[in-house]
Design a protein around this motif. Structure first.
Motif, PDB file in Angstrom:
ATOM      1  N   LYS A   1      28.986  42.388  77.893  1.00  0.00           N
ATOM      2  CA  LYS A   1      28.654  43.709  76.964  1.00  0.00           C
ATOM      3  C   LYS A   1      27.297  43.437  76.241  1.00  0.00           C
ATOM      4  O   LYS A   1      27.256  42.453  75.595  1.00  0.00           O
ATOM      5  CB  LYS A   1      29.847  44.142  76.387  1.00  0.00           C
ATOM      6  CG  LYS A   1      31.173  44.427  77.033  1.00  0.00           C
ATOM      7  CD  LYS A   1      32.354  45.153  76.056  1.00  0.00           C
ATOM      8  CE  LYS A   1      33.266  45.519  77.050  1.00  0.00           C
ATOM      9  NZ  LYS A   1      34.468  46.039  76.073  1.00  0.00           N
TER      10      LYS A   1
ATOM     11  N   LYS B   1      25.077  45.206  73.444  1.00  0.00           N
ATOM     12  CA  LYS B   1      24.666  46.323  72.387  1.00  0.00           C
ATOM     13  C   LYS B   1      23.467  46.128  71.889  1.00  0.00           C
ATOM     14  O   LYS B   1      22.957  45.170  71.315  1.00  0.00           O
ATOM     15  CB  LYS B   1      25.741  46.340  71.273  1.00  0.00           C
ATOM     16  CG  LYS B   1      27.232  46.659  71.768  1.00  0.00           C
ATOM     17  CD  LYS B   1      28.250  46.697  71.026  1.00  0.00           C
ATOM     18  CE  LYS B   1      29.622  46.833  71.383  1.00  0.00           C
ATOM     19  NZ  LYS B   1      30.698  47.039  70.243  1.00  0.00           N
TER      20      LYS B   1
ATOM     21  N   ASP C   1      23.636  42.774  70.077  1.00  0.00           N
ATOM     22  CA  ASP C   1      25.212  42.047  69.944  1.00  0.00           C
ATOM     23  C   ASP C   1      25.558  41.877  71.456  1.00  0.00           C
ATOM     24  O   ASP C   1      25.757  42.780  71.983  1.00  0.00           O
ATOM     25  CB  ASP C   1      25.758  42.985  69.103  1.00  0.00           C
ATOM     26  CG  ASP C   1      27.178  42.119  68.657  1.00  0.00           C
ATOM     27  OD1 ASP C   1      27.563  41.155  69.235  1.00  0.00           O
ATOM     28  OD2 ASP C   1      27.884  42.419  67.719  1.00  0.00           O
ATOM     29  N   ILE C   2      25.557  40.513  71.784  1.00  0.00           N
ATOM     30  CA  ILE C   2      26.117  40.363  73.492  1.00  0.00           C
ATOM     31  C   ILE C   2      27.447  39.532  73.181  1.00  0.00           C
ATOM     32  O   ILE C   2      27.411  38.430  72.549  1.00  0.00           O
ATOM     33  CB  ILE C   2      24.866  39.374  74.126  1.00  0.00           C
ATOM     34  CG1 ILE C   2      23.694  40.345  74.019  1.00  0.00           C
ATOM     35  CG2 ILE C   2      25.378  39.385  75.396  1.00  0.00           C
ATOM     36  CD1 ILE C   2      22.330  39.487  74.641  1.00  0.00           C
ATOM     37  N   SER C   3      28.308  40.041  74.247  1.00  0.00           N
ATOM     38  CA  SER C   3      29.529  39.138  74.322  1.00  0.00           C
ATOM     39  C   SER C   3      29.946  39.018  75.785  1.00  0.00           C
ATOM     40  O   SER C   3      29.658  39.697  76.654  1.00  0.00           O
ATOM     41  CB  SER C   3      30.541  39.982  73.382  1.00  0.00           C
ATOM     42  OG  SER C   3      30.929  41.455  74.257  1.00  0.00           O
TER      43      SER C   3
ATOM     44  N   SER D   1      21.736  31.370  74.835  1.00  0.00           N
ATOM     45  CA  SER D   1      23.204  30.702  74.691  1.00  0.00           C
ATOM     46  C   SER D   1      23.793  30.280  75.786  1.00  0.00           C
ATOM     47  O   SER D   1      23.505  30.743  76.966  1.00  0.00           O
ATOM     48  CB  SER D   1      24.114  31.994  73.795  1.00  0.00           C
ATOM     49  OG  SER D   1      25.267  31.494  73.700  1.00  0.00           O
TER      50      SER D   1
ATOM     51  N   LYS E   1      23.840  37.021  68.627  1.00  0.00           N
ATOM     52  CA  LYS E   1      23.824  38.265  67.818  1.00  0.00           C
ATOM     53  C   LYS E   1      22.377  38.202  66.840  1.00  0.00           C
ATOM     54  O   LYS E   1      22.379  37.036  66.142  1.00  0.00           O
ATOM     55  CB  LYS E   1      24.871  38.456  66.600  1.00  0.00           C
ATOM     56  CG  LYS E   1      24.626  39.888  65.819  1.00  0.00           C
ATOM     57  CD  LYS E   1      25.830  39.996  64.829  1.00  0.00           C
ATOM     58  CE  LYS E   1      25.733  41.214  64.310  1.00  0.00           C
ATOM     59  NZ  LYS E   1      27.080  41.464  63.256  1.00  0.00           N
TER      60      LYS E   1
ATOM     61  N   LYS F   1      34.080  37.242  74.006  1.00  0.00           N
ATOM     62  CA  LYS F   1      33.555  36.319  72.785  1.00  0.00           C
ATOM     63  C   LYS F   1      32.315  36.611  72.605  1.00  0.00           C
ATOM     64  O   LYS F   1      31.256  36.559  73.680  1.00  0.00           O
ATOM     65  CB  LYS F   1      33.872  35.025  73.319  1.00  0.00           C
ATOM     66  CG  LYS F   1      33.505  33.886  72.223  1.00  0.00           C
ATOM     67  CD  LYS F   1      33.552  32.416  72.987  1.00  0.00           C
ATOM     68  CE  LYS F   1      33.110  31.180  72.051  1.00  0.00           C
ATOM     69  NZ  LYS F   1      33.813  30.089  72.574  1.00  0.00           N
ATOM     70  N   ARG F   2      31.724  36.680  71.479  1.00  0.00           N
ATOM     71  CA  ARG F   2      30.304  37.053  71.031  1.00  0.00           C
ATOM     72  C   ARG F   2      29.392  35.758  71.375  1.00  0.00           C
ATOM     73  O   ARG F   2      29.888  34.495  71.125  1.00  0.00           O
ATOM     74  CB  ARG F   2      30.172  37.468  69.732  1.00  0.00           C
ATOM     75  CG  ARG F   2      28.638  37.558  68.996  1.00  0.00           C
ATOM     76  CD  ARG F   2      28.751  37.720  67.439  1.00  0.00           C
ATOM     77  NE  ARG F   2      28.873  39.201  67.394  1.00  0.00           N
ATOM     78  CZ  ARG F   2      29.135  39.653  66.350  1.00  0.00           C
ATOM     79  NH1 ARG F   2      29.333  38.869  65.161  1.00  0.00           N
ATOM     80  NH2 ARG F   2      29.650  40.965  66.157  1.00  0.00           N
TER      81      ARG F   2
END
Length: 366
Positions: A191, A193, A152-154, A175, A162, A158-159
């Protein structure tokens, strides 16, 4: 060093001989010192000696943004024993893994070997053996677990990605986010995760176009450009209708992969394509005389050249360290004062590593 390593693997270390060789290590090549490190590790030799050898090895590493490698120190005589940067890098990587170093640059070294392999210039079977040996050790230690994780990357809250990776080693997700959607002058947090087993590799890049005149810059390469006459004299101004020699001098501090040079020409000049039969062969012979003294072996320099009306582009799959020169002819088409853009060199897949020559003004007179 080879013999010591073999004896240590057989459980018959020679500590006295190893200690003697360690004290005389300055006479050993990097290849020999790496073998000595492995011999001391398996032979339970001095921890101080192992630490010193490891530190001296890592002091010689060449690091870029996402790649790292070692350069052979055997010199010209090394070709008779099949020395090369690839072989030295492969043995160093394998030694780091075998001795349990867990150095943070291990993945960058492995990536360099993979990227270097794509250049399709493996000179010897020695390289093949050591590279496969090193990559097998890397795979066994770092890739032996099947991927089974989620990410899960933002960016800036803003994501952007995923996804789930399950038993898929070659899966790629990506992306893009417009830079205009971010607030200027602010720190943008990224970020990531990850939950689950397996290794996750990622790459983050920012593409931008600066405004205004660009100063010269050295971010891993130095490039110098000048115009001269056919007899080698520097030109401050150029006469309309005449030919000039465009000289590019490129300083490369370490072996670099997938390098491109973009040399734009001011509007008053046009590159002369030597493949056209309408161009003077005598002028090309004069240029060849100037170029021959700086000629490199084809596998050490640029291996593909594109000539356009407004620019010349050079490509190299693998560019050896040193000073590289390239010369070509250009014709002054019309008189006037023209803006001359700076030439740029960069690694295509690591554009953070680049160099740029200064911009200037070119005058072509009647």
């Amino acid at each position: 060093a080879y013999a010591l390593y073999a004896l240590a693997l057989l459980g018959k270390p020679e500590p006295a001989f190893a200690e003697k060789l360690y004290k005389e290590r300055e006479d050993l090549s990097m290849f020999g010192q790496t073998l000595l490190l492995k011999a001391l590790y398996h032979g339970k030799g001095s921890l101080t000696a192992q630490t010193t050898l490891l530190q001296e090895l890592m002091n010689k590493i060449k690091v870029t943004v996402n790649l790292a490698h070692f350069e052979d120190d055997e010199g010209k005589s090394g070709r008779w024993i099949y020395s090369s940067n690839m072989r030295t890098t492969a043995l160093s990587l394998q030694a780091l893994i075998e001795t349990g170093s867990n150095h943070p640059l291990v993945h960058s070294i492995a990536r360099w070997l993979v990227e270097k392999r794509k250049t399709k210039k493996w000179m010897t079977t020695q390289e093949n053996v050591y590279v496969f040996y090193a990559l097998n050790s890397f795979y066994t230690k770092y890739e032996n677990v099947q991927p089974d994780f989620s990410i899960d990357i933002s960016l800036a809250g803003k994501r952007i990605i995923k996804d789930i990776f399950k038993n898929e080693r070659s899966k790629v997700v990506q992306s893009e986010l417009s830079i205009s959607s971010l607030k200027p002058g602010k720190t943008v947090p990224l970020k990531i995760k990850k939950k689950g087993d397996g290794t996750f590799y990622y790459d983050v890049r920012m593409s931008y176009a600066p405004k205004g005149e660009l100063p010269p810059r050295d971010e891993g390469f130095t490039i110098i450009k000048e115009y001269t006459s056919l007899d080698g004299k520097p030109l401050e101004t150029i006469k309309a209708g005449s030919l000039v020699v465009v000289n590019l001098k490129i300083v490369v501090p370490k072996e670099s992969l997938y390098v491109v040079v973009d040399d734009p020409l001011p509007a008053g000049l046009e590159a002369v394509n030597p493949t056209f039969v309408t161009e003077s062969q005598e002028q090309q012979r004069q240029l060849a005389k100037l170029s021959n003294k700086n000629k490199k072996r084809w596998w050490r320099g640029f291996n593909h050249i594109e000539m356009h009306d407004d620019r010349v582009i050079l490509f190299a799959d693998s560019l050896a360290p040193g000073i590289h020169t390239h010369q070509y002819l250009a014709r002054a088409l019309t008189f006037g004062t023209f803006h001359a853009p700076g030439s740029k060199i960069e690694e295509m897949y690591s554009p953070e590593i680049f160099g740029r020559s200064p911009e200037w003004t070119l005058r072509i007179h009647k």
